[in-house]
Write a protein that holds these residues in place. Structure first.
Motif, PDB file in Angstrom:
ATOM      1  N   ILE A 288     -23.020  12.361  -3.937  1.00 56.19           N
ATOM      2  CA  ILE A 288     -22.613  10.987  -3.662  1.00 56.19           C
ATOM      3  C   ILE A 288     -21.841  11.050  -2.355  1.00 56.19           C
ATOM      4  CG2 ILE A 288     -21.224   9.039  -4.441  1.00 56.19           C
ATOM      5  CD1 ILE A 288     -21.596   9.989  -7.271  1.00 56.19           C
ATOM      6  N   PRO A 289     -22.224  10.279  -1.341  1.00 59.12           N
ATOM      7  CA  PRO A 289     -21.524  10.381  -0.057  1.00 59.12           C
ATOM      8  C   PRO A 289     -20.068   9.943  -0.172  1.00 59.12           C
ATOM      9  CG  PRO A 289     -23.073   8.553  -0.042  1.00 59.12           C
ATOM     10  CD  PRO A 289     -23.314   9.305  -1.306  1.00 59.12           C
ATOM     11  N   GLY A 290     -19.246  10.484   0.710  1.00 57.73           N
ATOM     12  CA  GLY A 290     -17.862  10.038   0.796  1.00 57.73           C
ATOM     13  C   GLY A 290     -16.991  10.548  -0.339  1.00 57.73           C
ATOM     14  N   ARG A 305     -19.773  -0.047  -3.774  1.00 57.12           N
ATOM     15  CA  ARG A 305     -20.779  -0.354  -2.755  1.00 57.12           C
ATOM     16  C   ARG A 305     -20.614   0.430  -1.452  1.00 57.12           C
ATOM     17  NH1 ARG A 305     -18.965  -4.674   0.926  1.00 57.12           N
ATOM     18  NH2 ARG A 305     -16.948  -5.372   0.166  1.00 57.12           N
ATOM     19  N   ASN A 306     -19.395   0.910  -1.134  1.00 61.60           N
ATOM     20  CA  ASN A 306     -19.259   1.665   0.120  1.00 61.60           C
ATOM     21  C   ASN A 306     -19.787   3.091   0.026  1.00 61.60           C
ATOM     22  OD1 ASN A 306     -17.257   2.533  -1.526  1.00 61.60           O
ATOM     23  ND2 ASN A 306     -15.682   2.642   0.045  1.00 61.60           N
ATOM     24  N   ARG A 307     -20.168   3.511  -1.180  1.00 62.99           N
ATOM     25  CA  ARG A 307     -20.763   4.853  -1.294  1.00 62.99           C
ATOM     26  C   ARG A 307     -22.179   4.768  -1.857  1.00 62.99           C
ATOM     27  NH1 ARG A 307     -16.873   8.473  -4.784  1.00 62.99           N
ATOM     28  NH2 ARG A 307     -18.043  10.150  -3.823  1.00 62.99           N
ATOM     29  N   CYS A 308     -22.663   3.545  -2.045  1.00 61.35           N
ATOM     30  CA  CYS A 308     -23.891   3.359  -2.803  1.00 61.35           C
ATOM     31  C   CYS A 308     -25.110   3.309  -1.881  1.00 61.35           C
ATOM     32  CB  CYS A 308     -23.793   2.067  -3.603  1.00 61.35           C
ATOM     33  SG  CYS A 308     -25.268   1.702  -4.554  1.00 61.35           S
TER      34      CYS A 308
END
Lengths: 347, 301, 291
Positions: A288-290, A305-308
């Motif tokens: 998962i980013p971030g 939503r900011n990592r999705c």
């Protein structure tokens, strides 16, 4: 609703039972930030429910709010109802809560060393749990304490009762904590990462002891952990938490094999180290980013939503809860909050 | 490469002309407990006993053990931070077990460490640039400008932006701090990377990122990896070969897949069967089954 | 890395919190203000006092504050304000020297004890315990008896008596630092003990030492006042807030301002140094920053 995940199901469970724990619209906030948002949670008699999430997701905060143990500067609103007790627990005085805690609802914490008083013999601590709530006389309590220590699997319980916490191993201390929690046959047992500090072999034994203790009392279990495999081993139903919200819920078999929320799907993929060939082929693990943002820095709308990978502009509004299937414990017991649900493709 | 000196035991299987990255021969470490009585000698704890092992260059070697198994003590000795009370340790053919710290300078750029706790492994009062440059400063490598350039290069290699250099550790999340830790370890250009439970304190979603990073740097910089963990599933993912440690001894050393598919020692069997596994749980393995397996396979029984 | 393509840009390269800027906290502000006030009084006294501080003036004794004598006069018909200004010098002098002696000896001893362990560490701490058994005031009285009562003797005695508290607190902080992984990392990087002490241990125990210094500073000011009051410290004929208290005790009822003025000066200076120490510790901690 057969969950397949567990062995012996609670014996005398009837459909449509009054829930043991019923949490409605729970919010927890500091003066500036909201830490928990609109948490709904229902546990029926004999049901074992897992609450999973990463650090900062709000899972421990949920437990503390239910038990009325929130720290200074935190306020809870919403409704928390426990079977057999009138009214909203959030509106009770500290004294009123103290009478319930350790009696009808009990808790097992992560760190067994700090949960026990280092200057008191463990037998006396177990006995005290009973005398404080007037459920046994002093001499009865002493005798029952030894029984309980035997039940939680301490070798030579007579001798163990006279030991001080530092003379026991980590696993043994956690057994003592469990004995204290089970002393008054609670209707609700809350466990917060009870085996995270323990070795694997000891973890297996302590998990078994918790499940057995809850099953034999037909009590409800709220089990909090970050470990998906542990939840799948212990619980029938699971709630996935992220950014102070429950983003997905449902029977363990359903959520873990066919996740709908993008976060759940990402979490499952990232944690699956045993996926066939992952090691030999040296393929990179899916990630998962971030990183999990600190409290209060989660985005509006969908908290993920900011990592999705699937997020669009629509996700700036909060996704509604989509019930899934027809669960006996109500529509919040199974479902997800995502505009672009994963299509049930876990590999 | 004429290191015949310490070899009463000549290995028949290792005909390879190459010197192993790490060679342990009958390594033991005793600790003396504080005195309990005036008349009796203080009790002695055998933290590590008779460990013999070769780790080949380029190998990814895992050490698994529960708390108190002696894996941390063994690790400290391999890193030259502690000395064995018996046996010998060689890194790339050079002995480190009988050398004073002052003569281990070469080891400091041959072998570097990544730690478990991302909070305590970085000095909170230092900026990231000084943390990453620390091994360079310690060994007097490079000028100020060269070091600054190297720091930026290293930060980018571990997936951090160059402006991270001006910040303090507390401004980063756990996973990012582990990246800084990896950058520091890579600074002197080591051949061997020792990782002590590097992902145990991390969240699941971040764990995968750090495991991938370790994978990338071990491949990219051609490193030998020694990976210590209590988590068998992580070791299984990372390592080629695994040693299982219990009460100071290696009870089993085997290639990873073999160890998991066919564990020989009762303790290994107990350990393997005690790990909760998502797929097995979904197939119906409950806590009671794990506990039963642990009880049945107890090596003390 | 594999985390490309995150839409809203929460990339791992972005630090999650903070700006790295530090801010002036209220303790530092108020404490710093009070400390500056004491320093300013001492500096002003070198170039100007309303009257020569120790001169007997041709005016009435026991005057309450008035236009000519802003803080009144004492029983020897001397100006109180002038004495207070000059007394600030004594106070600072005593504080700085006593704390300096204690910190310069105590901090290295504490670090040595923590880093060496074994018999050396034990010996240092046992010697420390023996010194700790002497109350500061008793030591000062002994010194005064041996070397005569003077400001210098008083502050060195106070300084020596304060060494153990610095050594102790430094040692406990240093032990904590020595057990961290970043010290292990520094050893694995090839740093020797001296470099580790300077690079890691000292900066990380600095907060503890600063707070201890501010407390010790306050104690030193009080001890000087107490010694002067007992007649063992600053001799007659030199301005000192403690001496002013001593001389005013017999007229506590008839002329309370003679007690109140130096008393308030001491209290404010002590408060100021304590607040200043707390504030400075927080200011120097990179974790407590402007959000």
């Amino acid at each position: 609703m057969s969950t397949a995940a567990t062995g012996a199901a609670g014996a005398g469970r009837r459909a449509g039972d009054e829930p043991v724990l019923d949490v409605r619209g729970l919010h927890v906030r500091t003066r500036h930030t909201e830490l928990l948002s609109d948490v709904d949670l229902t546990i029926r008699r004999g049901e074992r429910v897992g609450l999973i999430g990463e650090s900062g997701s709000g899972k421990s905060l949920t437990a503390l709010a239910v038990l009325g143990l929130l720290g200074e500067g935190l306020t809870a609103t919403g409704g928390v109802h426990l079977a057999g007790h009138e009214g909203n627990l959030l509106e009770r005085s500290e004294g009123g809560l103290a009478r319930i805690r350790g009696d009808d609802m009990a808790m097992v914490f992560q760190e067994p060393m700090t949960a026990l008083n280092p200057t008191m013999r463990v037998g006396a601590q177990v006995a005290e749990a009973m005398t404080v709530h007037g459920s046994a006389s002093r001499s009865q309590a002493r005798r029952r304490a030894v029984d309980l220590l035997d039940q939680v699997g301490l070798p030579d319980p007579e001798h163990a009762a006279r030991a001080y916490p530092h003379q026991l191993s980590g696993g043994q201390r956690q057994r003592v904590v469990a004995a204290i929690a089970l002393a008054n046959d609670p209707v609700l047992l809350v466990c917060d990462e009870p085996t995270t500090a323990l070795d694997v072999t000891v973890q297996a034994l302590v998990l078994d002891l918790i499940v057995t203790g809850v099953q034999s009392r037909d009590a409800a279990l709220l089990f909090i952990t970050h470990d998906l495999a542990v939840v799948a081993t212990v619980c029938e139903r699971v709630l996935v938490m992220y950014g102070g919200r429950i983003v997905e819920a449902g029977p363990v078999g359903q959520v873990f094999t066919d996740p709908r929320h993008q976060y759940t799907a990402g979490l499952l993929a990232a944690s699956d180290l045993t996926a066939a060939g992952a090691r030999r082929e040296r393929s990179a693990l899916p990630t998962i980013p971030g990183t999990v943002p600190p409290a209060g820095r989660f985005p509006d709308g969908c908290v993920f939503r900011n990592r999705c990978p699937a997020a669009t502009g629509q996700c700036a509004t909060r996704p509604p809860w989509t019930p899934r299937g027809d669960h006996g414990a109500g529509e919040t017991a199974s479902g997800y909050a995502c505009f672009y649900p994963a299509g049930g493709e876990l590999r | 490469m004429s290191e015949v000196a310490s070899g009463e035991v000549v290995r028949s299987e290792a005909v390879s002309s190459e010197v192993p990255a790490i060679r342990l021969q009958d390594v033991g470490r005793d600790f003396r407990r504080p005195r309990r009585s005036l008349t009796q000698a203080p009790p002695v704890v055998h933290a590590v006993r008779g460990v013999t092992l070769d780790i080949e260059r380029g190998e990814r070697f895992g050490i698994v053990g529960e708390s108190g198994s002696g894996k941390s003590t063994l690790l400290r000795m391999i890193c030259g931070l502690d000395r064995p009370t018996s046996g010998s340790i060689e890194v790339e053919g050079r002995p480190i077990h009988n050398q004073p710290a002052a003569r281990l300078g070469w080891l400091r750029h041959t072998l570097q460490l990544v730690f478990q706790d991302p909070m305590s492994s970085l000095d909170p009062r230092m900026r990231v640039r000084d943390i990453v440059a620390e091994p360079l400063v310690a060994q007097g490598q490079g000028s100020g400008a060269a070091r600054r350039a190297r720091v930026v290069e290293l930060l980018e290699a571990v997936g951090l932006s160059a402006d991270s250099a001006d910040r303090y550790p507390h401004q980063f999340s756990g996973g990012q701090r582990q990246r800084i830790s990896v950058a520091r370890a890579l600074a002197p250009g080591p051949d061997i990377l020792v990782a002590d439970e590097p992902v145990s304190a991390l969240d699941v979603s971040v764990r995968a990122q750090v495991l991938n990073l370790i994978d990338d740097v071990v491949d990219g910089f051609d490193l030998t990896l020694v990976f210590v963990s209590h988590d068998l599933s992580v070791v299984r993912h990372v390592c080629d070969r695994v040693a299982v440690m219990r009460q100071g001894e290696f009870v089993e050393v085997a290639p990873t897949e073999q160890l998991y598919a066919d564990p020989r020692h009762p303790y290994t069997q107990q350990l393997v069967s005690a790990i909760p596994d998502l797929h097995a749980a979904l197939d119906g393995r409950a806590a009671a089954d794990l506990a039963r397996a642990v009880r049945e396979r107890s090596p003390d029984a | 890395m594999s985390e490309a393509g995150s839409p809203a840009g929460m990339m791992p390269s972005t630090p999650v919190v903070g700006t790295g800027r530090r801010h002036l906290n209220p303790s530092l502000f108020v404490g710093g203000g009070l400390v500056l006030l004491v320093v300013a009084m001492a500096l002003v006294s070198y170039v100007w006092t309303p009257y020569p501080p120790m001169r007997v003036l041709g005016t009435e004794a026991y005057q309450t504050p008035n236009a000519d004598f802003w803080l009144g006069t004492d029983r020897f018909r001397r100006d109180v304000l002038s004495q207070i200004l000059v007394g600030a010098r004594t106070t600072l002098y005593v504080g700085v020297v006593a704390v300096g002696v204690a910190a310069l000896v105590g901090v290295p001893l504490g670090i040595l004890a923590a880093m060496s362990g074994g018999w050396l560490g034990q010996t240092v701490m046992r010697a420390n315990d023996i010194l700790l058994a002497f109350p500061a005031l008793l030591l000062a009285i002994m010194f005064a008896a041996l070397y005569g009562g003077s400001t210098q003797v008083a502050m060195i005695a106070i300084g020596i008596a304060t060494i153990p508290s610095f050594a102790r607190i430094t040692r406990s902080g240093a032990l904590g630092v020595m057990s961290t992984d970043y010290v292990t990392a520094a050893r694995a990087a090839g740093h020797g003990p001296f470099a580790i002490a300077l690079r890691h241990v000292l900066p990380n125990v600095a907060g503890l030492v600063i707070v201890q210094a501010s407390v010790a500073f306050a104690i030193a000011i009080l001890a000087e006042a107490a010694l002067a009051y007992l007649g063992l410290g600053t001799p007659t004929g030199q301005a000192s807030w403690g001496r002013m208290l001593y001389e005013a005790q017999s007229t506590l009822r008839s002329a309370p301002h003679l007690v109140l003025v130096p008393g308030a000066a001491i209290a404010l200076a002590v408060l100021g140094f304590n607040l200043f120490g707390d504030g400075l510790r927080d200011y120097l901690d990179p974790k407590l920053e402007r959000r």
